[in-house]
Motif scaffolding. Structure first.
Motif, short mmCIF file in Angstrom:
data_model
loop_
_atom_site.label_atom_id
_atom_site.label_comp_id
_atom_site.label_asym_id
_atom_site.label_seq_id
_atom_site.Cartn_x
_atom_site.Cartn_y
_atom_site.Cartn_z
N LEU A 162 0.92 -1.18 -0.02
CA LEU A 162 0.15 0.02 0.06
C LEU A 162 0.93 1.21 -0.09
N VAL A 163 2.03 1.27 0.68
CA VAL A 163 2.79 2.36 0.60
C VAL A 163 3.52 2.58 -0.79
N ARG A 164 3.83 1.60 -1.66
CA ARG A 164 4.38 1.57 -2.74
C ARG A 164 3.28 2.26 -3.69
N TYR A 165 2.28 1.62 -3.60
CA TYR A 165 0.87 2.06 -4.47
C TYR A 165 0.66 3.45 -4.08
N THR A 166 0.66 3.81 -3.05
CA THR A 166 0.64 5.62 -2.67
C THR A 166 1.64 6.12 -3.41
N ALA A 167 2.88 5.82 -3.37
CA ALA A 167 3.97 6.51 -3.98
C ALA A 167 3.82 6.63 -5.58
N ASP A 168 3.40 5.32 -6.10
CA ASP A 168 3.31 5.26 -7.54
C ASP A 168 1.98 6.22 -8.01
N LEU A 169 0.84 6.33 -7.07
CA LEU A 169 -0.02 7.50 -7.76
C LEU A 169 0.40 8.75 -7.41
N GLY A 170 1.81 9.14 -7.13
CA GLY A 170 2.15 10.25 -6.61
C GLY A 170 1.55 11.04 -5.44
N LEU A 171 1.12 10.29 -4.36
CA LEU A 171 0.19 10.87 -3.37
C LEU A 171 1.02 10.47 -2.19
N LEU A 172 2.28 10.39 -2.04
CA LEU A 172 2.98 10.11 -0.83
C LEU A 172 3.87 11.25 -0.71
N ASN A 173 3.64 12.29 0.42
CA ASN A 173 4.47 13.44 0.32
C ASN A 173 4.33 13.91 1.80
N ASP A 174 5.00 15.07 2.12
CA ASP A 174 5.50 15.54 3.67
C ASP A 174 4.16 15.80 4.23
N ARG A 175 2.94 16.03 3.59
CA ARG A 175 1.66 16.23 4.28
C ARG A 175 0.86 15.04 4.68
N VAL A 176 1.53 13.79 4.37
CA VAL A 176 0.86 12.59 4.80
C VAL A 176 1.24 11.94 6.20
N ASN A 177 0.33 11.87 7.08
CA ASN A 177 0.56 10.95 8.21
C ASN A 177 0.24 9.69 7.84
N VAL A 178 1.15 8.95 7.76
CA VAL A 178 1.15 7.21 7.63
C VAL A 178 0.94 6.60 8.79
N ILE A 179 -0.42 6.24 8.69
CA ILE A 179 -0.85 5.64 10.29
C ILE A 179 -0.57 4.47 10.66
N HIS A 180 -0.16 3.99 11.54
CA HIS A 180 0.24 2.48 11.93
C HIS A 180 1.71 2.03 11.50
N ALA A 181 1.75 2.00 10.12
CA ALA A 181 2.81 1.26 9.33
C ALA A 181 3.86 0.23 10.15
N VAL A 182 2.94 -0.87 10.55
CA VAL A 182 3.19 -1.99 10.99
C VAL A 182 4.03 -2.92 10.03
N TRP A 183 3.15 -3.23 9.10
CA TRP A 183 3.67 -4.08 8.26
C TRP A 183 4.26 -3.68 7.06
N VAL A 184 5.42 -2.92 7.28
CA VAL A 184 6.20 -2.21 6.19
C VAL A 184 7.50 -3.04 6.21
N ASP A 185 8.02 -2.91 5.04
CA ASP A 185 9.45 -3.32 4.58
C ASP A 185 10.40 -2.56 4.27
N ASP A 186 11.58 -2.60 4.12
CA ASP A 186 12.68 -1.63 3.81
C ASP A 186 12.09 -0.72 2.61
N ASP A 187 11.68 -1.11 1.68
CA ASP A 187 11.19 -0.38 0.31
C ASP A 187 10.23 0.66 0.84
N ASP A 188 9.34 0.06 1.55
CA ASP A 188 8.22 1.16 2.09
C ASP A 188 8.82 2.35 2.98
N LEU A 189 10.01 1.60 3.73
CA LEU A 189 10.41 2.83 4.72
C LEU A 189 11.28 3.81 4.23
N ASP A 190 11.84 3.23 3.07
CA ASP A 190 12.71 4.08 2.26
C ASP A 190 11.75 5.37 1.52
N LEU A 191 10.74 4.83 1.09
CA LEU A 191 9.67 5.76 0.27
C LEU A 191 9.14 6.66 1.33
#
Length: 506
Positions: free
Chosen positions: A270-299
């Motif tokens: 879901l993090v990569r999907y968000t980034a690919d939509l161009g909607l991951l930015n500094d205004r976003v509060n990513v809530i919980h982020a428990v099941w994230v991998d290294d790629d998600d964290l880098d994004l």
């Protein structure tokens, strides 16, 4: 009214002890006007003087960076369940449960009272106003925050897609379960955007800037890219936070596994999907982020987004343990949230602070990687301010900042005997040491009671109203029982699916 806090210690994170003083702090209007010997000289003649007697410390007001007020009346109502089944009981879209404006006002006030009494001065409320966000109900929620005196940023957390678009492993669904999956969301995008127009026009910047709006997609799997894009445009136009629950559970991680039935994610998290939509930015509060991998964290790090950490909720619902150190190592800003009264069972941010300092110790990492008290407090105050897009304005005790302050008694049990300010703030304090809460320069709680409203009358009215509402709640919960096994089967299948990581302790 101006307030002069005399002979007090003052939170100072750059100092080894974590504080300076004893000294004086002058609050004038809604800001901290002076700290030090000049505070008394600068004080107006009608200033209210509060003597700290050398054993009170002034700290920033706590920031509850993630919250859902509509469940304030349901503390302790349910046994622990995974999120996907818990939500069936937590936020049903039954029109019979649509709140009146007064009900919405009272249940919002329940949380505000508990927060102010224990020293939380700012909250981000991701309010799910089921079944639809009626303008009168929106007004009631905002009026409660206005009347209580708390600083609040509020969004409308409403799904836009049916359940069939949100879950994996739906092959073979039939009967009541299939009907539940096909049922449209209670409100479509045009209605939701109209509600946001009302929220922003009526309340953003209200109460002298103490109240503000945010936008919420709820979660990437719960909305269309088109609706999300419209909310992002609104966020950009007004510099509003964007609330987005991401990868809270293993079931949500399973959406990225090929063959689980949600092809729109094309094997992406879901993090990569968000980034690919161009909607991951500094205004976003990513809530919980428990099941994230290294790629998600880098994004997330690259985007400058803030992660809202809700450790008590994550334990209550069995979601897992967020990778705190991996986030800190990447420079990701972390904020802390209660989540909601129904899965924290209190609205006391101190419990979240303590759990943040404890739960990551079972990560299996070297003890040097466990969260230090200073890091936990940085997440509470600086992280919370960043989540609200108020960095440098709240979360600090400094001249020119907002006067959102808490006066703690160091002679209270949590600090007796006094050993270390940071350690005792994180591991010992539970709100019992709070002697005064000030928001935007106004004393709103004092001596263990909220003084901005008639707390006794409001609590009595809330008890009476909820008792009358209870039969309707129980009828709705009974109807949910019919589809519970099918939803539970989805969660159990996800639990057996290899998602490439583990965020459970066993």
């Amino acid at each position: 009214m101006s307030v002069l806090l005399t002979d007090v210690l003052v939170w100072a994170p750059a100092e080894r002890s974590g504080m300076t003083g004893p000294t004086d702090v002058l609050v004038d209007g809604d800001v901290v006007a002076a700290i030090g010997p000049g505070a008394r000289v600068a004080a107006p003649v009608d200033v209210r003087v509060v003597d700290g007697a050398g054993h009170h410390v002034v700290v920033p007001g706590l920031v509850n960076a993630h919250f859902h007020s509509p469940a304030n009346h349901l503390k302790g109502a349910f046994r622990s369940r995974p999120l996907e089944t818990f939500m069936l009981y937590e936020s049903p879209a039954d029109p019979a449960l649509a709140p009146t404006p007064r009900e919405a006002y009272l249940r919002t006030m329940l949380g505000a009272l508990e927060m102010l009494r224990t020293g939380t001065t700012s909250v981000q409320d991701d309010a799910f106003l089921m079944p639809t966000p009626d303008p009168a109900v929106i007004d009631a929620v905002m009026q409660a925050y206005a009347d209580s005196g708390i600083r609040a940023t509020v969004a409308l957390d409403q799904p836009e897609l049916p359940d069939g678009d949100k879950l994996p492993f739906l092959d073979g669904a039939d009967g009541n379960f299939a009907a539940a999956l096909r049922a449209p969301a209670p409100a479509a995008a045009p209605e939701l955007l109209a509600a946001y127009d009302h929220l922003v026009r009526t309340w953003h910047g209200a109460a002298g800037g103490r109240l503000s709006a945010a936008v919420s997609i709820s979660a990437p799997q719960r909305v269309s890219p088109e609706y999300w894009g419209a909310l992002d445009d609104l966020s950009r136009a007004h510099d509003l936070p964007v609330f987005a629950h991401m990868l809270e559970t293993r079931t949500q991680r399973a959406l990225s596994v090929p063959g689980t039935g949600q092809d729109r994610f094309a094997g992406r998290s879901l993090v990569r999907y968000t980034a690919d939509l161009g909607l991951l930015n500094d205004r976003v509060n990513v809530i919980h982020a428990v099941w994230v991998d290294d790629d998600d964290l880098d994004l997330i790090a690259e985007a400058g987004a803030v992660v809202a950490h809700n450790p008590v909720s994550n334990l209550r619902l069995g979601s897992g343990v967020m990778p705190f150190r991996a986030m800190r190592d990447r420079g990701i800003t972390i904020a802390l949230g209660v989540d909601e009264a129904i899965c924290d069972d209190t609205v006391n941010t101190w419990g979240v602070v303590k759990q943040t300092g404890l739960v990551h110790n079972v990560s299996g990492r070297d003890a040097d990687d466990w969260p230090a008290p200073a890091e936990v407090l940085d997440a509470l105050w600086e992280g919370g301010a960043a989540a609200m897009r108020r960095t440098g304005r709240i979360g600090r005790v400094a001249v020119g900042t907002q006067a959102d302050l808490v006066l703690l008694d160091l002679h209270a049990p949590a600090f007796t005997p006094f050993n270390d300010l940071r350690g005792q703030l994180v591991y010992c304090e539970n709100g019992g040491s709070v002697r005064m809460t000030i928001v935007a320069g106004r004393v709103v709680a004092e001596g263990g009671r909220v003084v901005s409203v008639d707390e006794t009358a409001l609590l009595a009215e809330a008890r009476e109203l909820h008792a009358a509402r209870r039969p309707a709640l129980e009828r709705t919960w009974a109807s949910v029982d019919a589809v519970l096994p099918a939803y539970d089967a989805v969660v159990r299948r996800a639990a057996r699916t290899d998602v490439g990581m583990n965020r459970w302790t066993a």
